[in-house]
Design a protein around this motif. Structure first.
Motif, PDB file in Angstrom:
ATOM      1  N   HIS A  34      -4.313   6.317   5.751  1.00  0.00           N
ATOM      2  CA  HIS A  34      -4.080   5.997   4.451  1.00  0.00           C
ATOM      3  C   HIS A  34      -3.087   7.189   4.048  1.00  0.00           C
ATOM      4  O   HIS A  34      -3.264   8.391   4.277  1.00  0.00           O
ATOM      5  N   PHE A  35      -2.201   6.895   3.377  1.00  0.00           N
ATOM      6  CA  PHE A  35      -0.982   7.690   2.905  1.00  0.00           C
ATOM      7  C   PHE A  35      -0.743   7.805   1.423  1.00  0.00           C
ATOM      8  O   PHE A  35      -0.972   6.663   0.740  1.00  0.00           O
ATOM      9  N   GLU A  36      -0.385   8.815   1.070  1.00  0.00           N
ATOM     10  CA  GLU A  36      -0.016   8.905  -0.324  1.00  0.00           C
ATOM     11  C   GLU A  36       1.514   8.579  -0.834  1.00  0.00           C
ATOM     12  O   GLU A  36       1.599   8.695  -2.057  1.00  0.00           O
ATOM     13  N   THR A  37       1.933   7.938   0.220  1.00  0.00           N
ATOM     14  CA  THR A  37       3.463   7.714   0.037  1.00  0.00           C
ATOM     15  C   THR A  37       3.472   6.691  -1.250  1.00  0.00           C
ATOM     16  O   THR A  37       2.840   5.677  -1.080  1.00  0.00           O
ATOM     17  N   PRO A  38       4.306   6.835  -2.160  1.00  0.00           N
ATOM     18  CA  PRO A  38       4.115   5.832  -3.348  1.00  0.00           C
ATOM     19  C   PRO A  38       5.022   4.822  -3.221  1.00  0.00           C
ATOM     20  O   PRO A  38       6.152   4.798  -2.489  1.00  0.00           O
ATOM     21  N   VAL A  39       4.647   3.426  -3.849  1.00  0.00           N
ATOM     22  CA  VAL A  39       5.492   2.323  -3.796  1.00  0.00           C
ATOM     23  C   VAL A  39       4.951   1.816  -5.323  1.00  0.00           C
ATOM     24  O   VAL A  39       3.948   1.641  -5.739  1.00  0.00           O
ATOM     25  N   VAL A  40       6.343   1.410  -5.789  1.00  0.00           N
ATOM     26  CA  VAL A  40       6.142   0.650  -7.266  1.00  0.00           C
ATOM     27  C   VAL A  40       6.086  -0.911  -6.927  1.00  0.00           C
ATOM     28  O   VAL A  40       6.769  -1.437  -6.241  1.00  0.00           O
ATOM     29  N   GLU A  41       4.922  -1.299  -7.144  1.00  0.00           N
ATOM     30  CA  GLU A  41       4.759  -2.717  -7.209  1.00  0.00           C
ATOM     31  C   GLU A  41       5.932  -3.675  -7.934  1.00  0.00           C
ATOM     32  O   GLU A  41       5.894  -3.209  -9.011  1.00  0.00           O
TER      33      GLU A  41
END
Length: 328
Positions: free
Chosen positions: A118-125
């Motif tokens: 699990h990573f905190e890498t951000p993704v904007v849906e």
């Protein structure tokens, strides 16, 4: 000096082997807007990326970095600043050792406390996303992909594992953790219903086959009729020639001619004699009939009185002596 050269050779070989092994790790599939697709261990729907090892040997990706920040592409950034914008794949996770032709899923928009994957890498849906995989030095880019804005539960994936072509996969075609190209076995009826739900295609195809067959039958029987008519004409011509045979004229033998002439003369004489005899018989018949007619016309015939006269005849049966004895 020899020791130094040997050490450099070993170091360069190991570096080349490491680099070659790292290049076999590819970003294979990305899903950025997850509402009903794959769940994590806690039942959460998170964005995820799939890595694949396209080689046939096992490779451990621990120490590599994941990022969605395009600023790391700036070549002027020092390695520490670039690494600060990334999320490291931790050590001590058995799943990070990817076997040949196998896959590994990493969850984004999450917390490392939930697990080593699990990573905190951000993704904007619903927004375009750039995803990159960097080597452990934080400098070498191993693989990256620009993901377009995706609808819910659709993924952006390679057509086949490790392929250079990418495609948007429908919700039912998303393949997390398995090969991107899946051979689906379906019946011909199911495929026909899927490809031609209203039946227009099969109707046109069937009518085309029917009319094509009718056209072929028409051509066949037309040619057959012409052939039979032609054959009939030939047979009629042959029959005409057989009804009127050729007359062959030859020169007869004189002796044979004399024999036939004598024979014909004898036959003529016999016919004349027979005809004379017949004429004589006819004359006799005519004379008899004429005499009968003459007698009838002159009323010359016998007349009967119509009276029957019975005269007694004396015999020994009439004697009295015979009658007396008979009565006794």
């Amino acid at each position: 000096m020899k020791r130094i050269l040997l050490t450099l050779t070993v170091f360069i070989s190991a570096t080349c082997m490491f680099g070659q092994g790292a290049k076999n790790i590819k970003i294979n599939e990305v899903l950025t807007h997850n509402t009903a697709s794959l769940q994590d261990e806690y039942g959460n729907h998170l964005p995820w990326i799939e890595l694949v090892n396209i080689s046939f040997t096992t490779y451990n990706i621990r120490g590599m970095f994941i990022t969605t920040n395009r600023e790391v592409l700036n070549p002027k950034l020092p390695a520490p600043q670039r690494i600060a914008m990334m999320q490291i794949i931790p050590n001590g996770e058995p799943k990070t050792s990817i076997a040949g032709r196998q896959h590994l899923l990493l969850f984004l928009n999450s917390y490392p406390a939930r697990g080593s994957l699990h990573f905190e890498t951000p993704v904007v849906e619903g927004q375009p996303t750039w995803v990159a995989l960097y080597d452990g030095n934080g400098i070498d880019l191993i693989d990256s992909i620009s993901v377009p804005a995706m609808a819910e539960n659709k993924s952006f994936a390679r057509v086949k594992d490790g392929d250079e072509r990418w495609d948007v996969k429908a919700v039912e075609a998303v393949t997390p953790g398995i090969n991107n190209f899946v051979q689906i076995n379906e019946t011909k009826v199911s495929r026909l219903k899927r490809d031609d739900p209203h039946g227009f295609g099969i109707t046109i195809l069937s009518m085309g086959i029917v009319f094509t067959c009718l056209g072929l039958l028409y051509v066949f029987f037309t040619l057959l009729g012409k052939a039979l008519a032609k054959n009939k004409k030939k047979s009629k011509r042959k029959s005409r020639f057989s009804e009127h045979p050729k007359v062959i004229i030859t020169h007869p033998d004189p002796e044979e001619v004399k024999k036939h002439m004598n024979k014909s003369q004898n036959e003529a004489i016999e016919i004349a004699v027979a005809s004379l005899a017949l004429e004589e018989e006819k004359a006799v018949y005519v004379s008899v009939i004429s005499l009968a007619l003459e007698q009838y016309q002159n009323d010359i015939h016998d007349y009967e009185s119509g009276i029957i006269t019975i005269k007694p005849h004396k015999s020994r049966w009439h004697s009295e002596f015979t009658n007396i004895n008979a009565s006794k």
